[in-house]
Each structure stands twice: as C-alpha cells, then as structure tokens.
Design an enzyme around this catalytic site. Structure first.
Site, mmCIF file in Angstrom:
data_model
loop_
_atom_site.group_PDB
_atom_site.id
_atom_site.type_symbol
_atom_site.label_atom_id
_atom_site.label_comp_id
_atom_site.label_asym_id
_atom_site.label_seq_id
_atom_site.Cartn_x
_atom_site.Cartn_y
_atom_site.Cartn_z
ATOM 1 N N LYS A 11 0.838 -1.209 0.000
ATOM 2 C CA LYS A 11 0.000 0.000 0.000
ATOM 3 C C LYS A 11 0.869 1.255 0.000
ATOM 4 O O LYS A 11 0.620 2.199 -0.741
ATOM 5 C CB LYS A 11 -0.907 0.064 1.244
ATOM 6 C CG LYS A 11 -1.838 -1.106 1.424
ATOM 7 C CD LYS A 11 -2.792 -0.885 2.594
ATOM 8 C CE LYS A 11 -2.114 -0.738 3.945
ATOM 9 N NZ LYS A 11 -1.426 -1.950 4.416
ATOM 10 N N ARG A 86 -8.581 1.583 10.140
ATOM 11 C CA ARG A 86 -8.227 0.196 10.445
ATOM 12 C C ARG A 86 -9.274 -0.464 11.324
ATOM 13 O O ARG A 86 -9.139 -1.640 11.645
ATOM 14 C CB ARG A 86 -6.899 0.185 11.187
ATOM 15 C CG ARG A 86 -5.684 -0.175 10.321
ATOM 16 C CD ARG A 86 -4.491 -0.073 11.224
ATOM 17 N NE ARG A 86 -3.337 -0.804 10.811
ATOM 18 C CZ ARG A 86 -2.305 -0.283 10.168
ATOM 19 N NH1 ARG A 86 -2.328 0.964 9.753
ATOM 20 N NH2 ARG A 86 -1.242 -1.010 9.917
ATOM 21 N N ARG A 120 12.179 -7.577 5.005
ATOM 22 C CA ARG A 120 12.379 -6.131 4.827
ATOM 23 C C ARG A 120 13.496 -5.618 5.743
ATOM 24 O O ARG A 120 13.564 -5.977 6.911
ATOM 25 C CB ARG A 120 11.064 -5.415 5.127
ATOM 26 C CG ARG A 120 11.138 -3.911 4.905
ATOM 27 C CD ARG A 120 9.792 -3.322 4.677
ATOM 28 N NE ARG A 120 8.932 -3.343 5.856
ATOM 29 C CZ ARG A 120 7.702 -2.865 5.864
ATOM 30 N NH1 ARG A 120 7.183 -2.351 4.761
ATOM 31 N NH2 ARG A 120 6.973 -2.914 6.956
ATOM 32 N N ARG A 153 12.916 -3.468 11.252
ATOM 33 C CA ARG A 153 11.964 -2.772 12.139
ATOM 34 C C ARG A 153 11.486 -3.748 13.206
ATOM 35 O O ARG A 153 11.254 -4.913 12.905
ATOM 36 C CB ARG A 153 10.748 -2.322 11.316
ATOM 37 C CG ARG A 153 10.804 -0.883 10.863
ATOM 38 C CD ARG A 153 9.754 -0.576 9.813
ATOM 39 N NE ARG A 153 8.371 -0.862 10.221
ATOM 40 C CZ ARG A 153 7.311 -0.543 9.471
ATOM 41 N NH1 ARG A 153 7.449 0.052 8.312
ATOM 42 N NH2 ARG A 153 6.093 -0.826 9.883
ATOM 43 N N ARG A 164 0.472 -8.618 13.948
ATOM 44 C CA ARG A 164 -0.114 -7.596 13.060
ATOM 45 C C ARG A 164 -1.145 -8.229 12.122
ATOM 46 O O ARG A 164 -2.190 -7.636 11.846
ATOM 47 C CB ARG A 164 0.984 -6.915 12.231
ATOM 48 C CG ARG A 164 1.769 -5.898 13.041
ATOM 49 C CD ARG A 164 3.078 -5.563 12.365
ATOM 50 N NE ARG A 164 2.926 -4.663 11.238
ATOM 51 C CZ ARG A 164 3.878 -4.451 10.323
ATOM 52 N NH1 ARG A 164 5.023 -5.085 10.401
ATOM 53 N NH2 ARG A 164 3.687 -3.594 9.347
HETATM 54 P P1 AMP Z 1 1.724 0.719 9.198
HETATM 55 O O1 AMP Z 1 2.980 1.403 8.821
HETATM 56 O O2 AMP Z 1 0.512 1.244 8.466
HETATM 57 O O3 AMP Z 1 1.819 -0.785 9.126
HETATM 58 O O4 AMP Z 1 1.443 1.086 10.738
HETATM 59 C C1 AMP Z 1 2.362 0.721 11.733
HETATM 60 C C2 AMP Z 1 1.686 0.689 13.095
HETATM 61 O O5 AMP Z 1 1.155 1.976 13.416
HETATM 62 C C3 AMP Z 1 0.506 -0.261 13.221
HETATM 63 O O6 AMP Z 1 0.920 -1.602 13.482
HETATM 64 C C4 AMP Z 1 -0.226 0.364 14.408
HETATM 65 O O7 AMP Z 1 0.430 0.078 15.629
HETATM 66 C C5 AMP Z 1 -0.064 1.855 14.138
HETATM 67 N N1 AMP Z 1 -1.156 2.381 13.296
HETATM 68 C C6 AMP Z 1 -1.042 2.866 12.033
HETATM 69 N N2 AMP Z 1 -2.243 3.254 11.551
HETATM 70 C C7 AMP Z 1 -3.133 2.997 12.540
HETATM 71 C C8 AMP Z 1 -4.552 3.147 12.649
HETATM 72 N N3 AMP Z 1 -5.289 3.627 11.643
HETATM 73 N N4 AMP Z 1 -5.132 2.797 13.828
HETATM 74 C C9 AMP Z 1 -4.409 2.305 14.862
HETATM 75 N N5 AMP Z 1 -3.085 2.100 14.802
HETATM 76 C C10 AMP Z 1 -2.442 2.449 13.662
#
Ligand code: AMP
Length: 210
Positions: A11, A86, A120, A153, A164
């Site tokens: 994404k 989410r 990654r 990471r 996740r």
């Molecule tokens: P991402 O880079 O989109 O995978 O986001 C990394 C982390 O940020 C996720 O595993 C959550 O801990 C937090 N996070 C990102 N977006 C959201 C969201 N919309 N709601 C809650 N937590 C979020």
C-alpha cells in the site's frame, strides 16, 4: 481514496507513486506515528510500545490525528489514506469528515505477507528500504549509499508480524464488507511484482502512468 489491505501488501509503495502521479498527498498514519517516535514527541512516547508489538493505537488518538491532517490545505483537492481506517469506528469517523471516492482493497495471502515483511530491511538514517530476497543491497546488511548497517523494524520481526496479521484479520478485514456494501470497494491483486501492480492500479484509477 483509501488504500486498504494487510501489512506488506505494498500500500505504501503504491501510495507514494499514485500520490506523485495525481499530485495529492499520501497520508500514512504509520509514518506519522514513526515520525513522532523518532522525534520523541509526547505522542511518540505514548505509542512506541504499541507499534513495536503490532497492536493498534487507540481510535480516539488516531482519529484526531487524521482529522487534523485532513484539514491542511494540501488535502483539499484529494488525498490517499494509507493505513487508515483500520477499525469500524475509524471508518465511521472518516465518513463524517469526508466523502470518499473509492477504497482500493490490496489482496495478499498471509504466507506472502510473512515472506515480504520478514525480509524487509531499513536504513534508519534515510528510510531507504530493501528486501533480502526481492531487492537486496549490494553488500549484505549495508546501505548502498552510506555503507551503514541496515536494521529490521521491531514490528517486522516474526512475532510482531504474526500479531499484526491477527490484528488485521480481526479488526481491519471487516472494513472490506463495510465498504463493499456501500459500493465503494475495488479489489486489487497485490501478489505480482510492484510494476505490474502499479500498472493495474493506474488503469483502475485512469492515471497517466508515471
Ligand atoms: P503501518 O505502517 O501502516 O503498518 O502502521 C504501523 C503501526 O502503526 C501499526 O501496526 C499500528 O500500531 C499503528 N497504526 C497505524 N495506523 C493505525 C490506525 N489507523 N489505527 C491504529 N493504529 C495504527
């Protein structure tokens, strides 16, 4: 637009390219949280342990953050939301803030998600990313430009990835039906190589290919 899909579906990579081609901002809540963690802001301190574990930041915090971001001038003529909403409450809140054109559902199997994320590697200084199988650095474990060490990471470690995915399937996947029943969802197979996924996406969005 909203980009929906499991972690590792590409994404973010696609959002950067579409945002550039369409001249609209790419808004990634994950990037905003990581920026705050890196800069040790109050928000960063509050959410660090949550991100490391792969859990979700509470809806109230996330919704307020997105509301503020969408009010900025650059989001007036469109935006791509990557990683938000989410949860159903986040989707309800977003529906009250804006009218969405469409929601792209990036589809990828659990097996492929684990393969992509566990490989990654990131250069912390620049944010450059590599993949041990699909786009390895010239020298193993080192950034191509600076020669500095690459890191994984915390949330790309196997235990966090599995969590996740579980969180995604339980809390975010219901959004697929939520948006499908509103006639807004478009499915996109994310398993091919990035250029092929981008070509399909550009056709779908009627973008001039960049
Ligand atoms: P991402 O880079 O989109 O995978 O986001 C990394 C982390 O940020 C996720 O595993 C959550 O801990 C937090 N996070 C990102 N977006 C959201 C969201 N919309 N709601 C809650 N937590 C979020």
């Amino acid at each position: 637009m909203v980009f929906l899909g499991p972690p590792g579906a590409g994404k973010g990579t696609m959002a950067v390219r579409v945002a550039d081609a369409a001249s609209i901002p790419h808004i990634s809540t994950g990037d905003i949280f990581r920026f705050n963690i890196k800069n040790q802001t109050d928000l960063g301190k509050k959410v660090k342990a949550i991100l490391d574990s792969g859990e979700l930041v509470p809806d109230t915090v996330t919704i307020e953050l997105v509301q503020d971001r969408l009010q900025k001038d650059d989001a007036r003529s469109g935006f791509i939301l990557d990683g938000f909403p989410r949860t159903i409450p986040q989707a309800d809140a977003l529906g009250k803030m804006v009218t969405l054109d469409r929601v792209i559902n990036f589809e990828l199997s659990d097996e492929e998600v684990v393969k992509r994320l566990s490989g990654r590697r990131v250069h912390p200084g620049s944010g450059r990313t590599y993949h041990v199988l699909f786009s390895p650095p010239r020298v193993e474990g080192k950034d191509d430009e600076t020669g500095e060490p690459l890191v994984q990471r915390d949330d790309d470690k196997e235990e966090a990835i599995i969590n996740r995915l579980k969180v995604y399937r339980e809390q975010t996947q219901p959004l697929i039906d939520y948006y499908r029943s509103r006639g807004m969802l478009v499915d996109l197979d994310s398993s091919p190589a990035p250029d092929s996924v981008y070509a399909a996406l550009a056709d779908l969005l009627a973008l001039n290919r960049a």
